[in-house]
Design a protein around this motif. Structure first.
Motif, PDB file in Angstrom:
ATOM      1  N   GLU A 355       0.872  -0.987  -0.091  1.00 13.64           N
ATOM      2  CA  GLU A 355      -0.062   0.187   0.087  1.00 13.64           C
ATOM      3  C   GLU A 355       0.709   1.057  -0.065  1.00 13.64           C
ATOM      4  OE1 GLU A 355      -3.156   0.231  -0.409  1.00 13.64           O
ATOM      5  OE2 GLU A 355      -3.588  -2.053  -0.375  1.00 13.64           O
ATOM      6  N   ALA A 356       2.103   1.165   0.620  1.00 13.04           N
ATOM      7  CA  ALA A 356       2.982   2.453   0.655  1.00 13.04           C
ATOM      8  C   ALA A 356       3.298   2.672  -0.755  1.00 13.04           C
ATOM      9  CB  ALA A 356       4.164   2.386   1.530  1.00 13.04           C
ATOM     10  N   VAL A 357       3.935   1.682  -1.523  1.00 15.19           N
ATOM     11  CA  VAL A 357       4.311   1.826  -2.638  1.00 15.19           C
ATOM     12  C   VAL A 357       3.397   2.265  -3.697  1.00 15.19           C
ATOM     13  CG1 VAL A 357       5.600   0.832  -4.645  1.00 15.19           C
ATOM     14  CG2 VAL A 357       6.196  -0.029  -2.380  1.00 15.19           C
ATOM     15  N   LEU A 414       7.693   5.987 -12.741  1.00 15.61           N
ATOM     16  CA  LEU A 414       7.567   6.370 -11.071  1.00 15.61           C
ATOM     17  C   LEU A 414       8.289   5.143 -10.168  1.00 15.61           C
ATOM     18  CD1 LEU A 414       4.378   8.353 -10.905  1.00 15.61           C
ATOM     19  CD2 LEU A 414       6.664   9.403 -10.693  1.00 15.61           C
ATOM     20  N   LEU A 415       7.793   3.963 -10.895  1.00 14.94           N
ATOM     21  CA  LEU A 415       8.480   2.743  -9.957  1.00 14.94           C
ATOM     22  C   LEU A 415       9.816   2.621 -10.115  1.00 14.94           C
ATOM     23  CD1 LEU A 415       7.855   0.269  -8.076  1.00 14.94           C
ATOM     24  CD2 LEU A 415       7.440  -0.927 -10.319  1.00 14.94           C
ATOM     25  N   GLU A 416      10.332   2.757 -11.421  1.00 14.47           N
ATOM     26  CA  GLU A 416      11.952   2.510 -11.485  1.00 14.47           C
ATOM     27  C   GLU A 416      12.405   3.827 -10.611  1.00 14.47           C
ATOM     28  OE1 GLU A 416      12.816   3.079 -15.656  1.00 14.47           O
ATOM     29  OE2 GLU A 416      12.199   1.184 -15.840  1.00 14.47           O
ATOM     30  N   GLN A 417      11.899   5.138 -10.671  1.00 14.63           N
ATOM     31  CA  GLN A 417      12.557   6.004  -9.508  1.00 14.63           C
ATOM     32  C   GLN A 417      12.619   5.590  -8.022  1.00 14.63           C
ATOM     33  OE1 GLN A 417      10.642   9.778 -10.259  1.00 14.63           O
ATOM     34  NE2 GLN A 417      12.122  10.935  -9.084  1.00 14.63           N
ATOM     35  N   PHE A 423      17.161   1.361  -3.426  1.00 17.46           N
ATOM     36  CA  PHE A 423      18.259   0.738  -3.525  1.00 17.46           C
ATOM     37  C   PHE A 423      19.493   1.843  -2.817  1.00 17.46           C
ATOM     38  CE2 PHE A 423      22.087  -0.204  -5.871  1.00 17.46           C
ATOM     39  CZ  PHE A 423      22.342  -1.595  -5.284  1.00 17.46           C
ATOM     40  N   ASP A 424      19.572   2.848  -3.361  1.00 17.37           N
ATOM     41  CA  ASP A 424      20.555   3.795  -2.795  1.00 17.37           C
ATOM     42  C   ASP A 424      20.601   3.964  -1.304  1.00 17.37           C
ATOM     43  OD1 ASP A 424      21.277   4.060  -5.454  1.00 17.37           O
ATOM     44  OD2 ASP A 424      20.362   5.930  -5.841  1.00 17.37           O
ATOM     45  N   LEU A 435      14.790  -7.000 -10.472  1.00 17.64           N
ATOM     46  CA  LEU A 435      13.411  -7.632 -10.602  1.00 17.64           C
ATOM     47  C   LEU A 435      12.393  -6.431 -11.142  1.00 17.64           C
ATOM     48  CD1 LEU A 435      13.014 -10.614  -7.904  1.00 17.64           C
ATOM     49  CD2 LEU A 435      13.661 -10.658 -10.163  1.00 17.64           C
ATOM     50  N   CYS A 436      12.712  -5.370 -10.919  1.00 11.71           N
ATOM     51  CA  CYS A 436      11.714  -4.125 -11.364  1.00 11.71           C
ATOM     52  C   CYS A 436      11.568  -4.342 -12.895  1.00 11.71           C
ATOM     53  CB  CYS A 436      12.257  -2.829 -10.863  1.00 11.71           C
ATOM     54  SG  CYS A 436      11.120  -1.449 -11.457  1.00 11.71           S
TER      55      CYS A 436
END
Length: 458
Positions: A355-357, A414-417, A423-424, A435-436
């Motif tokens: 839900e947060a993502v 937006l998901l990639e960002q 990850f950073d 896996l994105c």
């Protein structure tokens, strides 16, 4: 003649050789001269009897066997009262051992019986002189001693703690019925409430149910009332371990009154007679809740709520969304962590991550992205959300991207960002980042823009 033939065919023993040497056989010029037949017969008979006596000496030592002049065995008759008699001989009759008396010649423990013991007539020839025939009809029962204060706490505490795990009030009632509580019966509710004050909200709900169940079979209304009187007196000590003990005890009192295991006059009996501020706060809390239940319809039976495992999934999803919205308004990470812990659903934390993502993708704003990223980083650092739950939440988002992109056209970008920044920040590992899913090029990237994403077109 048959005896003579048998003796001639048998081999002489060492004793026979000693007997015959010099008296029976003589050698003259290499020829043997046999002794008279009667002497050989008598000597061999005596040697045979000696071997038999020597072989059975250990078990027949007290029989008094002897030889007559003609070589026959004569068994001496020993009077029964003699120590060597058969009746009083304590040597083993199995032919085993070293021939020593059993148990050193004495009886074992309890050989003469115990005082007041009744013996079987078929096995023993005597009884206790104080034996009464009416004792045969006696019924013996196991007596369980009443528990003292120290034993009571050590025995009942594990029972209540196990009840917090399985929630079976009938099992607790059966275990308590097997104990002789005695004067400690009224301390059962007090111990259960004291343990629940330091536990979770779901455990306090189970404790209220337990008191209601036990009041029908194990406890009485007087026992419950006496326990709450003691709890009010010990509130100053309970506050040291649980600062919110007065408010929670007030809720226990209100719930007990609503369940009809505590009289309604319990609170009125303390009016104007309370000196302790903690006890006054607990009674005021209980009175307010009971008035709200009468005037506003507040349900006292759901005062503690229900445990996370007992709530429906739809309700949990609503509470997770409400938690995230309140966090975005307040920015209080500590309060959000407390609310997530109170849900008591560690197995359902992947839904919180999911839900947060989704909220980041639907908001399309950098502020929401940064706040959610900060929240997930804080929860991972405090181990509120485990690595497995975090991975499952992201993987669920990856699988639903095809449907999410219909409502949010720029969802992939937006998901990639968000994944790259996670990850950073150390929230996810490299494997989860790889896996994105990739975004489609046709809708969002123009060849003349050099592959740059046009966020304004979203």
């Amino acid at each position: 003649m048959e005896i003579e033939a048998y003796l001639r065919d048998s081999f002489p023993s060492g004793d026979e050789d000693n007997t015959f040497t010099g008296n029976v056989d003589n050698e003259i010029n290499g020829n043997w001269i046999l002794a008279p037949t009667g002497s050989i017969h008598e000597a061999r008979l005596k040697a045979k009897v000696k071997r038999r006596l020597r072989k059975n000496s250990s078990r027949d030592s007290g029989r008094g066997d002897s030889l007559s002049d003609n070589g026959d065995v004569v068994r001496a008759v020993v009077p029964p009262t003699s120590p060597k008699g058969k009746l009083l001989n304590r040597r083993s009759r199995m032919g085993k051992g070293r021939g020593l008396p059993k148990k050193g010649g004495a009886g074992g423990k309890g050989v003469w019986g115990t005082p007041g013991q009744v013996y079987d007539e078929d096995k023993v020839d005597f009884k206790d002189p104080n034996y009464d025939a009416e004792q045969e009809n006696c019924i013996y029962e196991t007596v369980v001693l009443p528990l003292d204060e120290e034993t009571f706490e050590k025995t009942v505490t594990p029972i209540v703690q196990e009840y917090f795990e399985h929630g079976d009030a009938n099992e607790v009632a059966e275990l308590l019925a097997e104990l002789n509580l005695g004067s400690m019966r009224g301390d059962v509710p007090m111990l259960a409430v004291s343990l629940a004050l330091e536990a979770k909200a779901s455990h306090r709900e189970l404790t209220s149910r337990l008191l209601s169940e036990l009041c029908e079979c194990v406890l009485t209304a007087a026992d419950v009332e006496a326990s709450f009187h003691k709890l009010l007196k010990e509130l100053p000590d309970l506050v040291l371990d649980t600062p919110g003990a007065p408010q929670m005890l007030g809720q226990f009192i209100a719930r007990a009154v609503a369940d009809n295991i505590l009289p309604k006059s319990f609170i009125d009996g303390y009016k104007g007679r309370v000196d302790c501020e903690y006890a006054r706060a607990a009674l005021d809390r209980a009175a307010v809740l009971l008035r709200m239940s009468r005037w506003t319809g507040l349900r006292i039976d759901s005062l503690w709520g229900s445990g996370g495992g007992q709530r429906p999934v739809n309700q949990l999803i609503k509470e997770v969304n409400l938690l995230l919205k309140e966090y975005l308004l307040s920015g209080d990470t500590v309060e959000a962590e407390r609310c997530l812990r109170e849900l008591e659903v560690p197995h359902f934390h992947h839904e919180f991550v999911y839900e947060a993502v989704i909220m980041v993708l639907e908001s399309k704003g950098n502020r929401t992205l940064q706040m959610i990223l900060q929240l997930l980083k804080s929860f991972c650092a405090s181990t509120v959300i485990t690595v497995d739950q975090l991975r499952r939440g992201f993987e669920r988002v990856y699988l639903d991207m095809a449907d999410l992109s219909i409502d949010v056209p720029c969802a992939y970008s937006l998901l990639e960002q968000f994944v790259e920044q996670s990850f950073d920040a150390g929230v996810i590992n490299k494997k989860l980042r790889d896996l994105c899913p990739c975004r489609g090029r046709k809708r969002f990237i123009s060849e003349g823009d050099g592959g740059r994403l046009k966020l304004e077109s979203c």
